[in-house]
Write an enzyme that holds these catalytic residues in place. Sequence first.
Site, PDB file in Angstrom:
ATOM      1  CG  HIS A 239      -5.326  -2.727   3.715  1.00  0.00           C
ATOM      2  ND1 HIS A 239      -6.120  -3.627   3.030  1.00  0.00           N
ATOM      3  CD2 HIS A 239      -5.711  -1.496   3.307  1.00  0.00           C
ATOM      4  CE1 HIS A 239      -6.944  -2.946   2.233  1.00  0.00           C
ATOM      5  NE2 HIS A 239      -6.727  -1.666   2.392  1.00  0.00           N
TER       6      HIS A 239
ATOM      7  CE1 TYR B 283      -4.341  -0.949  -0.379  1.00  0.00           C
ATOM      8  CE2 TYR B 283      -3.422  -2.904   0.650  1.00  0.00           C
ATOM      9  CZ  TYR B 283      -4.427  -2.290  -0.070  1.00  0.00           C
ATOM     10  OH  TYR B 283      -5.511  -3.018  -0.495  1.00  0.00           O
TER      11      TYR B 283
END
Length: 732
Positions: free
Chosen positions: A410, A256
């Site tokens: 996440h 990410y």
Amino acid sequence: MQVTRIKPFFILLMALMLSACAEAAHPNLVITSDNIEQMRAAIDEPGRFKNAFDKQRHMVDELIKHPIVVPVPKDGGGGYTHEQHKKNYQLMYNTGVMYQLTQDKRYADYVRDMLLAYADLYPTLDVHPKRKVKAQNPGKLFWQSLNEAMWLVYTIQAYDLIYDALNSSQIKTIEDNLLKPVALFLSEGQPSTFNKVHNHGTWATAGVGMAGYVMNEPEWVEKSLYDLDKSGKGGFLKQLDILFSPQGYYNEGPYYHRFALLPFVTFARAIENNEPDRAIFQHRNGVLLKAIYAAIDLSYNGLFFPINDAIKSKGTDTIELVHGVAAAYALTNDNRLLDIANQQNQIVLTGDGLKVARALDNNLAQPYQYQSTAFGDGSNGDEGALVVMRSDIDGEQALLFKPASQGLGHGHFDKLTWQFYDRGNEIVSDYGAARFLNVEAKYGGRYLPENESYAKQTVAHNTVVVDETSHFNGDVSVGNANAPTLDFFETTDKGTVSAGSIDTAYAGVQLSRTLALVNLPDLSRTIAIDIFNVIADQAHQLDLPLHYQGQLIDTNFAIEANTDLLKPVGKNQGYQHLWQKGQSTPEAGLARVTWLNENGRFYTQTTLTDGTESFIFTQIGANDPNFNLRNEHGFIRRVRGVSQHRFISVLEPHGEYNPSKEFTLNAVSQVTSLEYSEQGSLSLIEVTVEGRQFLVAINGTEDAQANSTEFSYKNHQYNLDDRLGVYVLSNH
């Protein structure tokens, strides 16, 4: 008197002229009018920039031959309409670049017509039919607003690039029916996402902020920078402050990190070009530039380390980092970045891309040296760290150690886990994300249910599980509030060593782990030493999994294999997805497990056991009716009914298997003895490799680097100047 009357008129006239000039300054985002002249000259000269231009122009010319298709949205990620809208915004941007570089009006006309088609469609749309009702905010063109923000980031640049080719009526239609509604939908319409300190918020603020620059809406820029009420509690600057550590490590992990770089770099470039006084690239001591370097450093063999929710195929050639490297080089002239740009083999058609192309044409690239580094986690760098250990003594090796924070939604429940890489391959592995990105047949391309039931769970990683329960009992909010501690990190010519600990993953349980990537003198070899210590206030079952990539070759103990009936290892928290392929309880001494990786090398984990550790051999895939999980292998070391236990092992790369030339070398482990002892804060590991005895000393005191430490081992005196010492005891 006459002069006095005329002066206000001229002041007003000049103000109007300046205002008109300001509004006409297009393009004004990443590519500016100042860049265009040099870029146009460059496409007439041989070199990388011209080659990139020719390639992109050919691609654009082929695509714009086809009719414009702007479908009514109906599909989730990976479906036809989703992919078509994604292709559209990318094509609009690329075609807009072609217009600026060639001044061929057919490119501007194509983008204009597509924007007008969207301006017809967008006012008719409700929220997307495939939206996730109880999850993140939906888009209208896409199932989630994240994709809508990505659409705006690209589309506003395309609009900016062809703005001067539009008449006032077209501008009004496109802005009033499309661009302003999208910007307002993503900001005022979805404050929970727009104000969120998260990659979704980054994309939204970047899109809306750049729209503000293009459409002369300075209030949008302010709200994008400081959140909707301009309090500074959210917005782009707060994201820079919170999501990155002082070293540039991104809280959600490298995957990410890579994804968020594009809006961070793109919007920052737009800010720099429009309001240089904000000094955006100097914000927090240049944290955004540090983030670009960190993204590079958090890769191995061109791929990002796949911690947390990560697709393993993403690497340094991803377009987000191509833009990042170009921007960083333009700002720093660091010729090491050209090494990465050369490996990426992509030139972006921007002013920054032109600088990279010319520097590469002039052979200015210098090697990018990867270093062993501990990347502090958290906005202040005090929420643990992600540790990268590297060695090139015996091929390019890397050991990733994760005493890092949860990583928001996440993140995975994997405190103190590790991975190992050798000769280009992942050896001790992390599952990453359970997801088939944009494959609609697999749950609409979204994260699979197994991402929650397996991939995030602790047993899917290489760290201790207590009583078959994941860290923090699988609660993200608790995980985010409790980070491990990086106890120490040091790298010298002897190798790299690090330790981390946490006492909040389980109530009443202290977990601490020391990992070292050690260079063995005279042998030109490395070994990885792992010491995992568990201290609890009551008895527990302790499991330490190891997931590996390759084929099991051998063990030095008998395995009771389950050949005609398989059962899951457990019932929940990831255990339900592991088939129990076999089990064994080796006798006290050394327990060896050897596997062969596809790189043609053997790997043996040698464990020092006391006769109480059982081994459970596993394969992923149980309770997986839709065949969503990869069928990878591992084994779990288990002890029951203990309040204290120390797991000790050595990972040893060795040998070669070459089926093409039909030879095998050193398929058997060369580690023939392993002993462990402690002297105060010293951990002493004696290991025999290829007949040579080595003593590895690790100093765990807080002031280990302040003073040298003398100690005695088997009637010999030694001096340890650093945290890690490696001594040759015998060459026989």
